[in-house]
Structures are given as structure tokens and as C-alpha cells.
Design a protein around this motif. Structure first.
Motif, PDB file in Angstrom:
ATOM      1  N   VAL A  13       0.838  -1.203   0.000  1.00 12.90           N
ATOM      2  CA  VAL A  13       0.000   0.000   0.000  1.00 12.90           C
ATOM      3  C   VAL A  13       0.873   1.253   0.000  1.00 12.90           C
ATOM      4  O   VAL A  13       0.675   2.163  -0.815  1.00 12.90           O
ATOM      5  N   ARG A  14       1.841   1.311   0.881  1.00 13.98           N
ATOM      6  CA  ARG A  14       2.723   2.481   0.943  1.00 13.98           C
ATOM      7  C   ARG A  14       3.540   2.623  -0.337  1.00 13.98           C
ATOM      8  O   ARG A  14       3.767   3.732  -0.819  1.00 13.98           O
ATOM      9  N   ARG A  15       3.981   1.507  -0.886  1.00 13.20           N
ATOM     10  CA  ARG A  15       4.736   1.553  -2.144  1.00 13.20           C
ATOM     11  C   ARG A  15       3.865   2.128  -3.248  1.00 13.20           C
ATOM     12  O   ARG A  15       4.294   2.991  -4.007  1.00 13.20           O
ATOM     13  N   TRP A  16       2.628   1.640  -3.364  1.00  5.84           N
ATOM     14  CA  TRP A  16       1.741   2.101  -4.432  1.00  5.84           C
ATOM     15  C   TRP A  16       1.419   3.589  -4.292  1.00  5.84           C
ATOM     16  O   TRP A  16       1.207   4.277  -5.289  1.00  5.84           O
ATOM     17  N   MET A  17       1.392   4.091  -3.078  1.00  2.00           N
ATOM     18  CA  MET A  17       1.031   5.494  -2.823  1.00  2.00           C
ATOM     19  C   MET A  17       2.169   6.471  -3.148  1.00  2.00           C
ATOM     20  O   MET A  17       1.956   7.680  -3.136  1.00  2.00           O
ATOM     21  N   LEU A  18       3.356   5.979  -3.437  1.00  4.45           N
ATOM     22  CA  LEU A  18       4.469   6.867  -3.766  1.00  4.45           C
ATOM     23  C   LEU A  18       4.162   7.662  -5.032  1.00  4.45           C
ATOM     24  O   LEU A  18       3.481   7.163  -5.937  1.00  4.45           O
ATOM     25  N   ASP A  20       4.720   9.026  -8.742  1.00  9.30           N
ATOM     26  CA  ASP A  20       5.182   8.238  -9.881  1.00  9.30           C
ATOM     27  C   ASP A  20       6.696   8.197 -10.018  1.00  9.30           C
ATOM     28  O   ASP A  20       7.277   7.133 -10.226  1.00  9.30           O
ATOM     29  N   PHE A  23       8.056   5.987  -7.341  1.00  8.28           N
ATOM     30  CA  PHE A  23       7.610   4.610  -7.591  1.00  8.28           C
ATOM     31  C   PHE A  23       8.443   3.971  -8.708  1.00  8.28           C
ATOM     32  O   PHE A  23       8.956   2.861  -8.557  1.00  8.28           O
ATOM     33  N   HIS A 126      -1.636  -2.982  -7.363  1.00 12.45           N
ATOM     34  CA  HIS A 126      -2.481  -2.828  -8.559  1.00 12.45           C
ATOM     35  C   HIS A 126      -1.572  -3.025  -9.774  1.00 12.45           C
ATOM     36  O   HIS A 126      -0.350  -3.048  -9.645  1.00 12.45           O
ATOM     37  N   ARG A 131      -0.297   2.506 -15.100  1.00 10.34           N
ATOM     38  CA  ARG A 131       0.357   3.645 -14.440  1.00 10.34           C
ATOM     39  C   ARG A 131       1.584   4.078 -15.247  1.00 10.34           C
ATOM     40  O   ARG A 131       1.812   5.269 -15.447  1.00 10.34           O
TER      41      ARG A 131
END
Length: 152
Positions: A13-18, A20, A23, A126, A131
Motif C-alpha cells: 500500500v505504501r509503495r503504491w502510494m508513492l 510516480d 515509484f 495494482h 500507471r
């Protein structure tokens, strides 16, 4: 150079929220490179990996035509990208070394990626491919590539 806080890469979750750029710059660079190569906006690009010495962080995947490179920074001269990467990691890790290796596997194939200690697209919270496509679409590739090639 940006250093991720401890634990972010292990927390989906934290990784995905970075954002772009972070990420795709810290753990999903191969997804960006593989997506770029699906429908290359500039012809003649291929993928390369920065492979670090055993036990060192700082591996990276980018696409290049041999002179210009594309990664989460956008377009830059390949030599400049490599110098920036080397300088940043060498500053933080004594003895840090690497080599550049052509990519000879599918950057979006989970089995191939897992063999090289990278996550496949289906192993993120996801699907990261849409993305990456959105990230790539936001760039005026012809203009940015041409601007990178202008001698300064």
C-alpha cells in the motif's frame, strides 16, 4: 538522491502510494522500461540494467539508444544518467560498484523478473502497466529527445 524510508518497499500500500517518479525510480523501473518498449515513442531504444556488486543496492533498468536514455527522470544523456547514478550510490555506500548489462529477457514477465529479484507486474498492489503508460503519455517524446540531443 532520494532514499526511501525503511519498510516502504515491503508494504504494497505504501509503495503504491508513492509519487510516480519515486515509484518508478525505486523498485518499478523495470516496469517503466518494459512498458516503454511495448510501444516505443522513439525508435531504436533497448533496455539496459545497472547490475551492482553482490550485496549492494542501486540496481536500475532504463531504456537507451546508446546515447540518450529514458527512465523516471525522463530523457537524459546516457553517460549523464550513469554518472549521476554512480555518484549518488557511491556517496552512500563505500565500495559501491556496478556494470551495465543489456537486458535479454522480458521486463514484464513475472517469472523472468523473479529470477532476477524483481517484482512482476502482477505482484504489485495494482497493475503498474497502466500507471507506466500514463507516465509515458504525459511526455512530449520527440521534443524531449531532440532537446536532449542538442549539444550544450
Amino acid at each position: 538522491m532520494y532514499i526511501l524510508k525503511s519498510g516502504i518497499k515491503k508494504d504494497p500500500v505504501r509503495r503504491w502510494m508513492l509519487p510516480d517518479r519515486i515509484f518508478f525510480g525505486h523498485g518499478a523501473c523495470h516496469i517503466l522500461a518494459g512498458t516503454y518498449l511495448l510501444h516505443p515513442p522513439v525508435a531504436g531504444f533497448y533496455a539496459e540494467r545497472i547490475v551492482t556488486a553482490d550485496g549492494f543496492p542501486g540496481a536500475h533498468v532504463y531504456v537507451t539508444d546508446g546515447t540518450v536514455a529514458f527512465d523516471y527522470h525522463g530523457y537524459s544523456l546516457r553517460a549523464r544518467l550513469l554518472a549521476h547514478h554512480r555518484k549518488g550510490w557511491s556517496r552512500h555506500r563505500a565500495g559501491w560498484t556496478c556494470e551495465m548489462v543489456p537486458v535479454n529477457f522480458d521486463l514484464l514477465d513475472t517469472l523472468e523478473l523473479n529470477l532476477r529479484k524483481m517484482l512482476g507486474p502482477d505482484q504489485y498492489l495494482h497493475d503498474p502497466i497502466p500507471r507506466a503508460q500514463t507516465f509515458i503519455r504525459r511526455i512530449d517524446h520527440n521534443h524531449c529527445y531532440a532537446d536532449t540531443c542538442v549539444p550544450r
